[in-house]
Design a protein around this motif. Structure first.
Motif, PDB file in Angstrom:
ATOM      1  N   THR A 185     -27.577 -19.018  37.142  1.00 57.44           N
ATOM      2  CA  THR A 185     -26.233 -18.445  37.039  1.00 57.44           C
ATOM      3  C   THR A 185     -25.921 -18.058  35.600  1.00 57.44           C
ATOM      4  O   THR A 185     -25.278 -17.039  35.349  1.00 57.44           O
ATOM      5  CB  THR A 185     -25.194 -19.455  37.540  1.00 57.44           C
ATOM      6  OG1 THR A 185     -25.607 -19.956  38.794  1.00 57.44           O
ATOM      7  CG2 THR A 185     -23.838 -18.813  37.685  1.00 57.44           C
ATOM      8  N   ARG A 186     -26.383 -18.871  34.673  1.00 57.26           N
ATOM      9  CA  ARG A 186     -26.137 -18.602  33.257  1.00 57.26           C
ATOM     10  C   ARG A 186     -26.773 -17.279  32.833  1.00 57.26           C
ATOM     11  O   ARG A 186     -26.188 -16.496  32.088  1.00 57.26           O
ATOM     12  CB  ARG A 186     -26.681 -19.768  32.437  1.00 57.26           C
ATOM     13  CG  ARG A 186     -26.425 -19.680  30.987  1.00 57.26           C
ATOM     14  CD  ARG A 186     -27.012 -20.904  30.280  1.00 57.26           C
ATOM     15  NE  ARG A 186     -26.489 -20.983  28.958  1.00 57.26           N
ATOM     16  CZ  ARG A 186     -25.654 -21.902  28.531  1.00 57.26           C
ATOM     17  NH1 ARG A 186     -25.254 -22.837  29.346  1.00 57.26           N
ATOM     18  NH2 ARG A 186     -25.230 -21.901  27.304  1.00 57.26           N
ATOM     19  N   TYR A 187     -27.987 -17.019  33.331  1.00 52.36           N
ATOM     20  CA  TYR A 187     -28.669 -15.769  32.989  1.00 52.36           C
ATOM     21  C   TYR A 187     -27.960 -14.558  33.594  1.00 52.36           C
ATOM     22  O   TYR A 187     -27.867 -13.508  32.956  1.00 52.36           O
ATOM     23  CB  TYR A 187     -30.131 -15.807  33.456  1.00 52.36           C
ATOM     24  CG  TYR A 187     -30.960 -16.847  32.735  1.00 52.36           C
ATOM     25  CD1 TYR A 187     -31.169 -16.757  31.364  1.00 52.36           C
ATOM     26  CD2 TYR A 187     -31.517 -17.903  33.425  1.00 52.36           C
ATOM     27  CE1 TYR A 187     -31.920 -17.711  30.688  1.00 52.36           C
ATOM     28  CE2 TYR A 187     -32.277 -18.865  32.767  1.00 52.36           C
ATOM     29  CZ  TYR A 187     -32.469 -18.763  31.407  1.00 52.36           C
ATOM     30  OH  TYR A 187     -33.200 -19.707  30.748  1.00 52.36           O
TER      31      TYR A 187
ATOM     32  N   TYR B 290     -24.757 -14.401  34.263  1.00 52.63           N
ATOM     33  CA  TYR B 290     -23.516 -14.234  33.513  1.00 52.63           C
ATOM     34  C   TYR B 290     -23.779 -13.480  32.212  1.00 52.63           C
ATOM     35  O   TYR B 290     -23.115 -12.480  31.917  1.00 52.63           O
ATOM     36  CB  TYR B 290     -22.868 -15.588  33.217  1.00 52.63           C
ATOM     37  CG  TYR B 290     -21.742 -15.479  32.220  1.00 52.63           C
ATOM     38  CD1 TYR B 290     -20.492 -15.011  32.611  1.00 52.63           C
ATOM     39  CD2 TYR B 290     -21.929 -15.800  30.880  1.00 52.63           C
ATOM     40  CE1 TYR B 290     -19.461 -14.878  31.701  1.00 52.63           C
ATOM     41  CE2 TYR B 290     -20.903 -15.674  29.960  1.00 52.63           C
ATOM     42  CZ  TYR B 290     -19.674 -15.218  30.368  1.00 52.63           C
ATOM     43  OH  TYR B 290     -18.665 -15.077  29.465  1.00 52.63           O
ATOM     44  N   TRP B 291     -24.745 -13.951  31.425  1.00 55.08           N
ATOM     45  CA  TRP B 291     -24.984 -13.325  30.135  1.00 55.08           C
ATOM     46  C   TRP B 291     -25.600 -11.937  30.285  1.00 55.08           C
ATOM     47  O   TRP B 291     -25.349 -11.035  29.474  1.00 55.08           O
ATOM     48  CB  TRP B 291     -25.834 -14.212  29.230  1.00 55.08           C
ATOM     49  CG  TRP B 291     -25.005 -15.291  28.633  1.00 55.08           C
ATOM     50  CD1 TRP B 291     -25.043 -16.618  28.904  1.00 55.08           C
ATOM     51  CD2 TRP B 291     -23.954 -15.129  27.665  1.00 55.08           C
ATOM     52  NE1 TRP B 291     -24.092 -17.290  28.181  1.00 55.08           N
ATOM     53  CE2 TRP B 291     -23.411 -16.400  27.402  1.00 55.08           C
ATOM     54  CE3 TRP B 291     -23.413 -14.030  26.995  1.00 55.08           C
ATOM     55  CZ2 TRP B 291     -22.367 -16.599  26.514  1.00 55.08           C
ATOM     56  CZ3 TRP B 291     -22.380 -14.236  26.097  1.00 55.08           C
ATOM     57  CH2 TRP B 291     -21.864 -15.511  25.868  1.00 55.08           C
TER      58      TRP B 291
ATOM     59  N   THR C   8     -22.643  -9.736  31.251  1.00 56.85           N
ATOM     60  CA  THR C   8     -21.760  -9.635  30.087  1.00 56.85           C
ATOM     61  C   THR C   8     -22.355  -8.705  29.039  1.00 56.85           C
ATOM     62  O   THR C   8     -21.644  -7.899  28.427  1.00 56.85           O
ATOM     63  CB  THR C   8     -21.500 -11.028  29.483  1.00 56.85           C
ATOM     64  OG1 THR C   8     -20.871 -11.847  30.477  1.00 56.85           O
ATOM     65  CG2 THR C   8     -20.609 -10.955  28.261  1.00 56.85           C
TER      66      THR C   8
ATOM     67  N   PRO D 227     -19.018 -16.957  21.673  1.00 59.19           N
ATOM     68  CA  PRO D 227     -18.846 -18.146  22.522  1.00 59.19           C
ATOM     69  C   PRO D 227     -17.399 -18.634  22.495  1.00 59.19           C
ATOM     70  O   PRO D 227     -16.678 -18.442  21.516  1.00 59.19           O
ATOM     71  CB  PRO D 227     -19.785 -19.175  21.884  1.00 59.19           C
ATOM     72  CG  PRO D 227     -19.949 -18.725  20.478  1.00 59.19           C
ATOM     73  CD  PRO D 227     -19.794 -17.228  20.483  1.00 59.19           C
TER      74      PRO D 227
ATOM     75  N   LYS E 291     -11.282 -13.530  26.251  1.00 59.61           N
ATOM     76  CA  LYS E 291     -12.257 -12.925  27.165  1.00 59.61           C
ATOM     77  C   LYS E 291     -11.562 -12.401  28.420  1.00 59.61           C
ATOM     78  O   LYS E 291     -11.885 -11.321  28.913  1.00 59.61           O
ATOM     79  CB  LYS E 291     -13.332 -13.936  27.557  1.00 59.61           C
ATOM     80  CG  LYS E 291     -14.344 -14.227  26.479  1.00 59.61           C
ATOM     81  CD  LYS E 291     -15.378 -15.208  26.990  1.00 59.61           C
ATOM     82  CE  LYS E 291     -16.216 -15.764  25.895  1.00 59.61           C
ATOM     83  NZ  LYS E 291     -17.242 -14.884  25.407  1.00 59.61           N
TER      84      LYS E 291
END
Length: 90
Positions: free
Chosen positions: A2-4, A6-7, A10, A61, A67
């Motif tokens: 999920t983190r990948y 998201y980034w 983004t 971050p 954001k």
């Protein structure tokens, strides 16, 4: 995983927003595009500053409230641009 996602998404949004730096060049194509759409030239300058600023906020971050506003502003700008493009074709 999920983190990948998201980034990755983004980064794509930020890259699209950074493309608005071309609004500040004053090139004939950009100026004539805004004129053809019926927009004043000062909107080109405002968007040329605001969209890249939003891209920077999205890549930093933290800053959850900023954001949220950056995503909202980008969404509003893209929806309005889509409507404008659609109406200019008809």
């Amino acid at each position: 995983m999920t983190r990948y996602l998201y980034w990755g998404s983004t980064a794509l949004v930020a890259l699209a927003l950074l493309g608005s730096l071309s609004y500040l060049t004053g090139s004939e194509q950009v100026v004539s595009g805004f004129t053809k759409a019926g927009y004043p030239q000062h909107l080109r300058i405002v968007l040329g500053v605001a969209k890249p600023a939003a891209a920077i906020v999205l890549l930093l971050p933290g800053l959850p409230l900023l954001k949220e506003w950056a995503y909202a502003g980008a969404t509003f700008a893209w929806v309005m641009a889509s409507i404008s493009a659609y109406l200019s074709e008809t």
